[in-house]
Design a protein around this motif. Structure first.
Motif: not given
Length: 694
Positions: A157-170
């Motif tokens: 979530a925080t260190a992927g390709l988007q570096q945390g620049n994402l929105r996710l609801s589970l």
């Protein structure tokens, strides 16, 4: 829920229902997947793009889909979301394995026994999707066992390709170490999306309030959720669906849930209608249209809808003023049941409001009576009046409303039909004029009002097992209706053709679960079906006339019993025909003290054609014919109730001559039922013509 800001970007969805085979099959999975998908693509609810069912669609359902097929469908959905920057809703329904410290694997292979390599690694898939550039966010609905194990790792979530620049609801069906049951999450979530949540915002999202609502409905597992928003710039919030019960979509006191949904569906294709959420706003919009636009079919449907809203508004006002202090959920359910509402509406939780009930009667069950008023609305109003003040004339406010709306006669007629306090079930063993019974036709009545009907097929068979099973199905069908309204079934009419009258009496049939006699638990009255399906070459009008004559004869009180036939009268069919030819049709109830040695089947029909009521020995012969006749004469005015009690008392070991009697009884209730059937006067729910749906 949330006060999200919406934009014009497309919303995308992929619902995957992966079914397993054999003992691992999940009952109800396909239906749950389709219902959830239907809610998410509804323009007034989830507002996602509906791409149909299949590998390239927005719904993928099947057995042994395979990991590759699911991954390809997900890649296609993500590609579409990337194309226009919209959000993606991903729902996975099926078996989940793993959890308990490990990742969740979604079973796509068709068997939970297959290795993890053949299944979809859910946290990995969610992490990959959320780190794609383009989609504005992902909502994942995981309806599997161990659903919480679908949560992505903090590193993803925080260190992927988007570096945390994402929105996710589970949203998950159960915690990582517990099972989930019966597709509860999908079913209850779909119902929440369809019905909305009161006292909430304009949108439904994965948040504390949604989870609280789900947990109040789901008690077999512990659903939960997770939300991550690391986007540095403000944008559209992640929401599942419009809340159809929000204040902004339902003006206070203006529209009910159903009308609100119908309004938005009608206005969706029309320009200049944004923000209309009340009848007043709708009137203003229609009033401002150019004359040439009023002729457009879509606008005409809106005009018709606005007229229906006026009918609803007036009816709700009158009913609230008349019965407001007496109305309860229980009363509304009972009235809806008596008015012919579908079972799913009557049992809905929470109970629909008065406004919702009125809207349903007008907008969904809108068969129109000759006076132009909604028949179901009149039936609903009559049911309320009957339940609250059964012996009184309708309150003045209702009488004025009915007169002004052209429904006065219909309301008065329905109130007369509803007289009586107990329901009655009519079971007709229909043979269509042939030798075998082919179906059981069930009608549930209050008074003389037929409120629900159903048919239960019956395969012809040399033994009556199929017929008994169909009768039991019909009995359980009636009980399902009555249980919703707190009613008890006592009276059952069983209408049978002549051929079945020669067999054991219906009250002795082991209908209840194939083991228990029908007459033990219910007051069974046997009717002859000749007034519904006459014998060959006998006009129906002749049979109805014979029944009417018989009722007049019984009401005249000129005799205190049947006309008894001796064995000489029954020595041959020809002798009986000669005797009947000298007597007026319907002049009496015929009684047979002892059965002839032959041709009683032919004589039985001759007697019933002459007058559709007959008394004869239960088991073929009676030891004391005179005592039997005296008992019938003594209790004549209280038949057939005395016969019902005598049969039940005999089962308890209490002897009595009346217990030796069989009868096909004819009375005003049965004549009225047959007359209405013949005249098509009874309008059952399946005969109601629904309004054209926009």
């Amino acid at each position: 829920m949330t006060g999200a800001v919406t934009s014009a970007v497309s919303r995308h969805v992929l619902v995957v229902g992966a079914q397993c085979q054999g003992a691992e099959e999940l009952p109800g999975l396909e239906e749950a997947a389709r219902r959830l998908h239907r809610a998410l693509v509804d323009p007034d609810l989830g507002a996602c793009v509906d791409r149909g069912e299949g590998e390239t669609g927005s719904l993928l359902v099947g057995t042994a889909l395979g990991k590759t097929a699911v991954e390809n469908a997900l890649a296609t959905a993500v590609g579409r979301a990337k194309g226009d920057g919209g959000p993606l809703i991903l729902a996975l329904l099926g078996h989940g394995i793993g959890g308990c410290g490990g990742p969740l694997y979604f079973v796509t292979s068709g068997s939970t026994q297959d290795g993890a390599i053949l299944q979809l690694d859910v946290p990995s898939a969610i992490g990959t999707v959320t780190n794609e550039t383009g989609p504005s966010g992902l909502i994942a609905v995981i309806d599997t066992c161990h659903g919480a194990a679908a949560l992505v790792s903090a590193q993803s979530a925080t260190a992927g390709l988007q570096q945390g620049n994402l929105r996710l609801s589970l949203l998950f069906a159960a915690s990582a170490h517990l099972p989930a049951w019966s597709m509860n999450l999908s079913v209850q979530l779909a119902e929440l999306l369809e019905n909305g949540v009161p006292n909430a915002g304009e949108f439904l999202a994965v948040d504390d309030q949604l989870i609280k609502e789900l947990r109040s409905r789901i008690h077999t597992q512990e659903p939960g959720g997770f939300m991550f928003d690391g986007a540095p710039t403000s944008g559209e919030s992640l929401w599942l669906a419009h809340n159809v019960r929000s204040a902004s979509r339902r003006a206070a006191g203006s529209l009910g849930l159903l009308a609100c949904k119908r309004l938005h569906k009608l206005l969706n294709p029309l320009e200049g209608t944004h923000g209309i959420s009340s009848q007043e706003q709708l009137k203003d919009w229609l009033g401002g249209l150019e004359p040439e636009r009023l002729g457009h079919p879509a606008v005409q449907r809106v005009v018709e809808f606005e007229r229906d809203l006026s009918v609803c508004a007036v009816a709700v006002t009158v009913l609230e003023e008349t019965f407001g202090d007496a109305l309860t959920d229980d009363l509304l359910r009972k009235a809806a049941m008596r008015a012919g509402f579908p079972l799913e509406v009557v049992v809905r939780l929470p109970c629909p409001s008065l406004r919702d009930m009125v809207e349903y009667a007008v907008l969904c069950l809108s068969a129109v009576a000759p006076a132009g008023q909604s028949r179901t609305l009149v039936h609903f109003v009559a049911a309320l009046a009957h339940l609250i003040s059964p012996r009184d004339a309708p309150p003045r406010q209702l009488a004025v409303w009915a007169a002004r709306s052209g429904a006065g006669t219909a309301l008065n007629s329905r109130l007369i039909e509803l007289r009586g306090t107990t329901p009655r079930l009519v079971l007709v063993a229909a043979d269509d004029g042939g030798e075998d019974v082919v179906r059981v036709e069930a009608s549930l009545l209050f008074g003389s009002a037929v409120v629900h009907t159903a048919e239960f097929p019956c395969e012809p068979a040399p033994v009556p097992g199929a017929l008994l099973a169909a009768l039991d199905e019909a009995r359980l069908w009636a009980l399902s209706w009555l249980a919703t309204a707190g009613e008890r079934l006592v009276a059952v009419d069983v209408s049978v053709p002549t051929s079945l009258l020669l067999d054991s009496p219906p009250e002795e049939w082991k209908v209840i679960r194939g083991r228990r006699m029908l007459g033990v638990d219910y007051d069974v009255t046997t009717r002859w079906s000749g007034l519904l399906t006459p014998p060959p070459d006998v006009p129906l009008d002749d049979m109805l006339h014979a029944g009417s004559r018989l009722l007049s004869s019984l009401q005249s009180k000129t005799r205190c019993g049947p006309s008894w036939l001796g064995l000489d009268d029954l020595s041959s069919v020809e002798r009986l025909q000669e005797l009947l030819g000298r007597r007026r049709v319907g002049s009496c109830v015929w009684g047979v003290g002892a059965l002839p040695e032959k041709d009683f089947d032919l004589m039985l029909e001759e007697l019933l054609i002459h007058t559709p009521a007959l008394i004869w020995p239960r088991h073929g012969s009676v030891c004391d014919t005179r005592a039997l006749q005296d008992a019938v004469s003594e209790h004549w005015d209280s038949l057939p109730e005395k016969l019902l009690r005598a049969f039940q008392e005999q089962l308890e070991g209490i002897p009595g001559h009346l217990a030796d009697i069989r009868t096909t009884w004819h009375d005003a209730h049965w004549q009225d039922f047959c007359q209405r059937r013949a005249g098509r006067a009874v309008v059952a729910p399946q005969d109601v013509t629904p309004k054209e749906q926009a």
